[in-house]
Motif scaffolding. Sequence first.
Motif, short mmCIF file in Angstrom:
data_model
loop_
_atom_site.label_atom_id
_atom_site.label_comp_id
_atom_site.label_asym_id
_atom_site.label_seq_id
_atom_site.Cartn_x
_atom_site.Cartn_y
_atom_site.Cartn_z
N LEU A 103 0.83 -1.21 0.00
CA LEU A 103 0.00 0.00 0.00
C LEU A 103 0.86 1.26 0.00
CD1 LEU A 103 -2.82 -1.03 2.52
CD2 LEU A 103 -2.93 -0.99 0.02
N GLN A 104 1.95 1.21 0.72
CA GLN A 104 2.86 2.37 0.74
C GLN A 104 3.49 2.58 -0.64
OE1 GLN A 104 5.77 4.00 4.03
NE2 GLN A 104 6.67 2.20 3.08
N LYS A 105 3.84 1.48 -1.29
CA LYS A 105 4.45 1.55 -2.62
C LYS A 105 3.46 2.08 -3.67
CE LYS A 105 6.15 -1.50 -6.30
NZ LYS A 105 6.48 -2.92 -6.64
N LEU A 106 2.22 1.57 -3.64
CA LEU A 106 1.25 1.91 -4.68
C LEU A 106 0.47 3.19 -4.38
CD1 LEU A 106 -0.25 -1.65 -5.34
CD2 LEU A 106 1.41 -0.43 -6.76
N TYR A 107 0.22 3.45 -3.09
CA TYR A 107 -0.67 4.55 -2.73
C TYR A 107 -0.09 5.36 -1.57
CZ TYR A 107 -3.51 0.94 -4.97
OH TYR A 107 -3.96 -0.05 -5.81
N GLY A 108 1.19 5.63 -1.67
CA GLY A 108 1.88 6.32 -0.58
C GLY A 108 1.32 7.68 -0.23
N ASP A 109 0.61 8.31 -1.18
CA ASP A 109 0.03 9.62 -0.90
C ASP A 109 -1.28 9.51 -0.10
OD1 ASP A 109 -1.15 8.37 -3.11
OD2 ASP A 109 -1.86 10.27 -3.94
N ARG A 110 -1.84 8.29 0.00
CA ARG A 110 -3.12 8.08 0.70
C ARG A 110 -2.97 7.19 1.94
NH1 ARG A 110 -7.49 9.39 -2.48
NH2 ARG A 110 -8.54 9.43 -0.44
N PHE A 111 -1.98 6.34 1.94
CA PHE A 111 -1.80 5.38 3.03
C PHE A 111 -0.74 5.89 4.00
CE2 PHE A 111 0.40 1.59 4.80
CZ PHE A 111 -0.67 1.04 5.51
N SER A 112 -1.12 6.06 5.26
CA SER A 112 -0.20 6.58 6.28
C SER A 112 0.27 5.44 7.17
CB SER A 112 -0.89 7.66 7.11
OG SER A 112 -1.34 8.72 6.31
N VAL A 113 1.41 4.87 6.86
CA VAL A 113 1.88 3.71 7.61
C VAL A 113 2.10 4.05 9.08
CG1 VAL A 113 4.36 4.10 7.20
CG2 VAL A 113 3.49 1.77 7.50
N GLU A 114 2.38 5.33 9.39
CA GLU A 114 2.61 5.72 10.79
C GLU A 114 1.39 5.43 11.67
OE1 GLU A 114 2.77 7.72 8.17
OE2 GLU A 114 4.57 9.00 8.21
N LYS A 115 0.20 5.45 11.08
CA LYS A 115 -1.02 5.27 11.87
C LYS A 115 -1.26 3.83 12.28
CE LYS A 115 -3.33 9.36 9.97
NZ LYS A 115 -4.50 9.88 9.23
N THR A 116 -0.49 2.91 11.74
CA THR A 116 -0.63 1.51 12.18
C THR A 116 -0.01 1.30 13.56
OG1 THR A 116 1.44 0.81 11.12
CG2 THR A 116 -0.57 0.69 9.78
N ILE A 117 0.64 2.32 14.10
CA ILE A 117 1.28 2.21 15.41
C ILE A 117 0.28 1.88 16.51
CG2 ILE A 117 1.09 4.67 15.93
CD1 ILE A 117 4.05 2.38 16.89
N THR A 118 -0.98 2.30 16.35
CA THR A 118 -1.98 2.11 17.40
C THR A 118 -2.05 0.65 17.86
OG1 THR A 118 -3.29 3.91 16.46
CG2 THR A 118 -4.40 2.47 18.05
N LEU A 119 -2.11 -0.27 16.91
CA LEU A 119 -2.22 -1.69 17.26
C LEU A 119 -0.91 -2.45 17.08
CD1 LEU A 119 -5.76 -2.54 15.84
CD2 LEU A 119 -5.12 -1.83 18.15
N LEU A 120 -0.12 -2.05 16.09
CA LEU A 120 1.18 -2.71 15.92
C LEU A 120 2.04 -2.46 17.14
CD1 LEU A 120 2.54 -4.48 13.84
CD2 LEU A 120 3.41 -2.42 12.70
N GLY A 121 2.01 -1.23 17.66
CA GLY A 121 2.56 -0.94 18.97
C GLY A 121 4.06 -0.95 19.09
N ASN A 122 4.78 -0.84 17.97
CA ASN A 122 6.23 -0.93 18.03
C ASN A 122 6.83 0.11 17.09
OD1 ASN A 122 8.94 -2.17 16.91
ND2 ASN A 122 8.59 -3.19 18.87
N ALA A 123 7.42 1.17 17.66
CA ALA A 123 7.90 2.30 16.87
C ALA A 123 9.02 1.92 15.91
CB ALA A 123 8.38 3.42 17.81
N ALA A 124 9.89 1.00 16.31
CA ALA A 124 11.00 0.60 15.45
C ALA A 124 10.49 -0.08 14.19
CB ALA A 124 11.95 -0.33 16.21
#
Length: 401
Positions: free
Chosen positions: A344-365
């Motif tokens: 999604l980041q590769k194809l739609y990087g202007d719309r998909f905010s990978v940073e927001k997955t932190i809520t459940l992924l829970g790991n900043a690294a």
Amino acid sequence: MGLVAFLFSLTSLCSAKETRLVKTGLDVLEGQGFAALRGKHVGLITNQTGVDRRGRSILDLLANASGVKLVAVFNPEHGLYGRADEKVDSTSIEVKTKKGSLQLPVYSLFGETRRPTPEMLHGINALVFDIQDAGVRFYTYTTTMGYAMEEAAKLHIAFYVLDRPNLLGGEIVEGPLLDRDRLNFVGYFSMPVRYAMTIGELARMFNSENKIGCDLHVIAMRGWKRQYFYADTALKWIPPSPNLRTLNGAVLYPGLEILQDAGVSVGRGTPAPFEQFGAPWMRGEELAAELNRRGIPGVRFRATAFTPENGLHKGELCEGAAIEITDRNAVRPMRMGLEIAAALQKLYGDRFSVEKTITLLGNAATIAKLKSGVPPADIISGWAVDLIAFQRIRSRYLLYR
């Protein structure tokens, strides 16, 4: 085939099936005549999944158990019947008993409070927890258990966990550890997303590692083995929450759910939650092709389109991908989730905010690596040291082989 040979074959077949007839903690306690709870004033934490092998509710069983006084009921997220997708109010319920009917308060632990209060626990000297977990760190039933254990410890109330299978089996540990500064209601303990422990084993770990000091009693299952997925147990499937409707959805859930906060519909409001995902800005054909090119183990993708009736992107046409499980044992949902995020980041990087997955992924690294384009396989390799350390801790609390 002669009669003797036929009967021998039939007996062998039945014996083979018997080895997978799992008895839950409730079944075991019921078989003991609820002896451990006799003389107790009981508070019951449960929902629609708290049933025995014959489908009888623990609520009804305890209300009619000899020597047991059921005082109050507590429900987790989604309510006593597992239908709510919002905050739940406290209420009451009428339970039929052999002596008539019993009116009980039903306290919500997903409403004004997420912990049982001293007022709710008044007159209770034993709390019983019987809920089917999903085997995923951010599924909130485990936090409800942890919070209830903490409050029970403060008031010297005994805590009984009636053990149930991990839907995803008890062997494969997967995903990054939760950052310790991100402990919250969707992350009670710093552990991987997929921890491969039963709810009873988790209770043992929480109690010791968090130094809760609860008077904990785990009623262990019989017949459960760590390699069993839920489908191997011969137990009836009961959806543990409104959108976790199928076993396939449960297997895929950990990897898909992390994407929702980044603007991705994970199928809520459709007939197949957690078996498809999409958004108005995706293009199904190119996305499915990209994901299949990545060779993600155990799954295959095909283009799809859907319009959610509720939830994220309600009423909007979403293109995306449907997921077919080709080999359940090979599926690594966290690997799948990272691969989808990278695509999604590769194809739609202007719309998909990978940073927001932190809520459940829970790991900043992990988020930082995803954002910088590190291949998912390399990110997963980077979890190894933490996972080994976690498995050492985990091993102290396992009850089954």
